[in-house]
Design a protein around this motif. Sequence first.
Motif, PDB file in Angstrom:
ATOM      1  N   GLN A   1     -43.577  40.274   7.360  1.00 23.31           N
ATOM      2  CA  GLN A   1     -44.852  39.097   7.447  1.00 23.31           C
ATOM      3  C   GLN A   1     -44.682  38.866   9.051  1.00 23.31           C
ATOM      4  OE1 GLN A   1     -42.425  36.126   6.277  1.00 23.31           O
ATOM      5  NE2 GLN A   1     -44.478  34.797   6.223  1.00 23.31           N
TER       6      GLN A   1
ATOM      7  N   ASN B   1     -42.206  30.518   2.837  1.00 22.91           N
ATOM      8  CA  ASN B   1     -42.084  29.234   3.445  1.00 22.91           C
ATOM      9  C   ASN B   1     -42.407  27.827   2.921  1.00 22.91           C
ATOM     10  OD1 ASN B   1     -42.170  29.970   6.602  1.00 22.91           O
ATOM     11  ND2 ASN B   1     -44.166  30.834   5.895  1.00 22.91           N
TER      12      ASN B   1
ATOM     13  N   ILE C   1     -53.475  36.012   7.847  1.00 21.95           N
ATOM     14  CA  ILE C   1     -52.778  34.450   7.769  1.00 21.95           C
ATOM     15  C   ILE C   1     -51.988  33.810   6.479  1.00 21.95           C
ATOM     16  CG2 ILE C   1     -53.996  32.177   8.260  1.00 21.95           C
ATOM     17  CD1 ILE C   1     -56.237  33.410   9.459  1.00 21.95           C
TER      18      ILE C   1
ATOM     19  N   HIS D   1     -48.373  32.702   6.095  1.00 19.77           N
ATOM     20  CA  HIS D   1     -47.775  31.520   5.864  1.00 19.77           C
ATOM     21  C   HIS D   1     -46.760  30.985   4.761  1.00 19.77           C
ATOM     22  CE1 HIS D   1     -49.929  28.301   8.338  1.00 19.77           C
ATOM     23  NE2 HIS D   1     -51.058  29.437   8.414  1.00 19.77           N
ATOM     24  N   THR D   2     -47.110  32.369   3.289  1.00 25.41           N
ATOM     25  CA  THR D   2     -46.384  31.710   2.357  1.00 25.41           C
ATOM     26  C   THR D   2     -45.884  33.839   1.901  1.00 25.41           C
ATOM     27  OG1 THR D   2     -46.366  31.223   0.241  1.00 25.41           O
ATOM     28  CG2 THR D   2     -48.270  32.387   0.349  1.00 25.41           C
TER      29      THR D   2
ATOM     30  N   GLU E   1     -46.532  25.215   1.646  1.00 32.02           N
ATOM     31  CA  GLU E   1     -47.193  26.399   2.011  1.00 32.02           C
ATOM     32  C   GLU E   1     -47.838  27.284   1.365  1.00 32.02           C
ATOM     33  OE1 GLU E   1     -47.302  26.993   6.203  1.00 32.02           O
ATOM     34  OE2 GLU E   1     -47.315  25.156   5.423  1.00 32.02           O
TER      35      GLU E   1
ATOM     36  N   TYR F   1     -50.945  25.808  -0.122  1.00 34.83           N
ATOM     37  CA  TYR F   1     -51.801  25.323   1.000  1.00 34.83           C
ATOM     38  C   TYR F   1     -52.989  27.249   1.749  1.00 34.83           C
ATOM     39  CZ  TYR F   1     -53.126  25.897   5.993  1.00 34.83           C
ATOM     40  OH  TYR F   1     -54.022  26.619   7.127  1.00 34.83           O
ATOM     41  N   VAL F   2     -52.223  27.610   1.310  1.00 31.11           N
ATOM     42  CA  VAL F   2     -53.294  29.077   1.027  1.00 31.11           C
ATOM     43  C   VAL F   2     -53.794  29.366   0.391  1.00 31.11           C
ATOM     44  CG1 VAL F   2     -52.750  31.546   1.153  1.00 31.11           C
ATOM     45  CG2 VAL F   2     -50.732  30.442   2.312  1.00 31.11           C
TER      46      VAL F   2
END
Length: 269
Positions: A242, A178, A32, A36-37, A182, A185-186
């Motif tokens: 990815q 991203n 995950i 995202h990153t 992001e 966020y991760v």
Amino acid sequence: MKKLQRSLGLSSVISICTSSALGSGLFILPAIAIVHTGSSAWLAFFVAGLSVLPAALSKAELATAMPESGGTYIYLERTFGPLAGTVAGLGVYLVMLLKSAFALVGFGAYLSVIASLPLLPTAMGLLVVILALNVLGVGKVGGVLVVSVIISITGLFILATGASFSVRPELLEPFFANGLGEFIYVIALVFVSYAGITKIAAVAEEVKQPGRNIPRGILLSLLLIMVLYSVVNFVLAGNIPQKDFVGDLKPIYSLAERLGGSSLGVVFS
């Protein structure tokens, strides 16, 4: 009140701390995080680990001063009263409830590689087994934890070492796939990976020489887990594109399968 027997040494403390963190944070979340990153996922895990350091130091100090079972509840109850202790205790309970549910789903996903088992019943069956182990008492399973943690960590470092030789530099670019938003966020997302590191404080009454073993156990476990998370995430991002991580609930299996085929994937599952 009957006192609990102090039966846990430093190796058991490290095993409990490490095994509490070695779960969904390593076996599910990397997929995950990388989605995202990108390849900066390893740095996100490392920064999240640094964020845990103040809590680890605080818990180590408190558990040394009050080496009794109860952890956060005991500390807040004695400082601010029973209401604060109860609220905090319920909060810790909910955190571990959700983290454990996530880990059980991941456990079921990896078992599906070995046998065709329905995910939810398998997870619930594992929950019953874990409940039985806790009823027996943590001291009785300390030796089993030491062995299982050594096997897990050694195997993961061997896998990461092997995978490091096949890292493709082009898969590591761009670093922040991203954007910085992001990435932040991760960091927040993977913070849960370290939720179990300080939980040894909850069974401090069962630890031998708590003033020595609890601080050492917490800090050594945190360092070990930070390094392991960072290394594994780096080699995952460098070996698998990815886009292939989208919907992948078993990234460690995916890495092992790419390195040595389905047989190696089954071994690591």
